[in-house]
Design a protein around this motif. Structure first.
Motif, PDB file in Angstrom:
ATOM      1  N   MET A   1       8.922  14.210   3.416  1.00 38.34           N
ATOM      2  CA  MET A   1      10.001  13.414   2.868  1.00 38.34           C
ATOM      3  C   MET A   1      10.619  14.146   1.680  1.00 38.34           C
ATOM      4  SD  MET A   1      10.267  10.594   4.523  1.00 38.34           S
ATOM      5  CE  MET A   1       9.342  10.302   5.984  1.00 38.34           C
ATOM      6  N   ASP A   3      11.900  14.993  -1.916  1.00 37.66           N
ATOM      7  CA  ASP A   3      11.472  14.618  -3.264  1.00 37.66           C
ATOM      8  C   ASP A   3      12.696  14.704  -4.146  1.00 37.66           C
ATOM      9  OD1 ASP A   3      10.115  14.071  -5.562  1.00 37.66           O
ATOM     10  OD2 ASP A   3       9.143  16.021  -5.706  1.00 37.66           O
ATOM     11  N   TRP A  32      13.395   6.335  -6.247  1.00 41.26           N
ATOM     12  CA  TRP A  32      13.493   7.374  -5.215  1.00 41.26           C
ATOM     13  C   TRP A  32      12.108   7.728  -4.672  1.00 41.26           C
ATOM     14  CZ3 TRP A  32      17.927  10.489  -3.846  1.00 41.26           C
ATOM     15  CH2 TRP A  32      17.628  11.548  -2.973  1.00 41.26           C
ATOM     16  N   ASN A  33      11.188   7.996  -5.556  1.00 40.31           N
ATOM     17  CA  ASN A  33       9.854   8.414  -5.118  1.00 40.31           C
ATOM     18  C   ASN A  33       9.132   7.304  -4.361  1.00 40.31           C
ATOM     19  OD1 ASN A  33      10.165  11.007  -6.050  1.00 40.31           O
ATOM     20  ND2 ASN A  33       9.238  10.576  -8.032  1.00 40.31           N
ATOM     21  N   ALA A  36      10.642   7.355  -0.914  1.00 39.23           N
ATOM     22  CA  ALA A  36      10.443   8.607  -0.177  1.00 39.23           C
ATOM     23  C   ALA A  36       9.255   8.551   0.779  1.00 39.23           C
ATOM     24  CB  ALA A  36      10.281   9.774  -1.149  1.00 39.23           C
ATOM     25  N   LEU A  54      16.467   7.987   3.407  1.00 37.76           N
ATOM     26  CA  LEU A  54      15.561   9.121   3.182  1.00 37.76           C
ATOM     27  C   LEU A  54      14.766   9.475   4.430  1.00 37.76           C
ATOM     28  CD1 LEU A  54      14.245   8.411  -0.418  1.00 37.76           C
ATOM     29  CD2 LEU A  54      15.865  10.176   0.303  1.00 37.76           C
ATOM     30  N   SER A  58      15.346  13.013   6.208  1.00 33.83           N
ATOM     31  CA  SER A  58      14.217  13.923   6.358  1.00 33.83           C
ATOM     32  C   SER A  58      14.144  14.472   7.783  1.00 33.83           C
ATOM     33  CB  SER A  58      12.915  13.205   6.002  1.00 33.83           C
ATOM     34  OG  SER A  58      11.811  14.054   6.203  1.00 33.83           O
TER      35      SER A  58
END
Length: 153
Positions: A1, A3, A32-33, A36, A54, A58
């Motif tokens: 994914m 970062d 975001w994290n 992810a 995301l 990805s």
């Protein structure tokens, strides 16, 4: 994914050292994290949409746009939801490209034309990469966190 890395952190002005900027930066990185991981632990609209973008992104970056489309069609949320997530972050250019690629691939799949599938994978991937979706999403997330923070946990 993906970062968030330097894209989001570097998007804020390095000369702005105020606590509001640091909090906004830290909030964006955290959101975001969290997203992810591919699925959102929050049911809030922004978190869910970010996780979907995301996840699709990805696959598109790693496997190509055609594969990402096929994968999205086989997941619990589907291609329509992925497109809606892109549009919710104003990533209309990427959503349009995904939609056009999907429509074109339908005919290719019907004909079972392996050569055309390979061409679509190459051209769709190049076109998608040229959009710099990660940078656009980084900016869009910052705006959404300022305008609609209640959409995120």
């Amino acid at each position: 994914m993906p970062d968030i890395g330097e894209d989001l952190v570097g998007a804020y002005s390095p000369s702005a050292k105020g606590s509001a900027v640091n909090n906004a930066e830290s909030d964006a990185v955290e959101v975001w994290n969290r997203a992810a991981g591919g699925t959102s632990s929050s049911a809030r609209a922004g978190d869910v949409a970010l996780a979907r973008v995301l996840r699709f992104h990805s696959h598109a970056e790693g496997d190509g746009l055609g594969e990402a489309i096929e994968n999205a069609m086989e997941t619990e949320f589907g291609l329509c939801e992925a497109l809606a997530a892109y549009r919710s972050f104003d990533l209309d250019g990427a959503a349009d490209l995904i939609q056009v690629t999907f429509s074109s691939l339908l005919g290719v799949w019907e004909r079972e034309d392996q050569q055309a599938q390979a061409r679509f994978r190459e051209s769709g991937g190049e076109a998608y990469a040229s959009l710099d979706v990660k940078a656009q999403l980084t900016r869009a997330l910052q705006v959404k966190l300022e305008v609609t923070p209640h959409d995120f946990a």
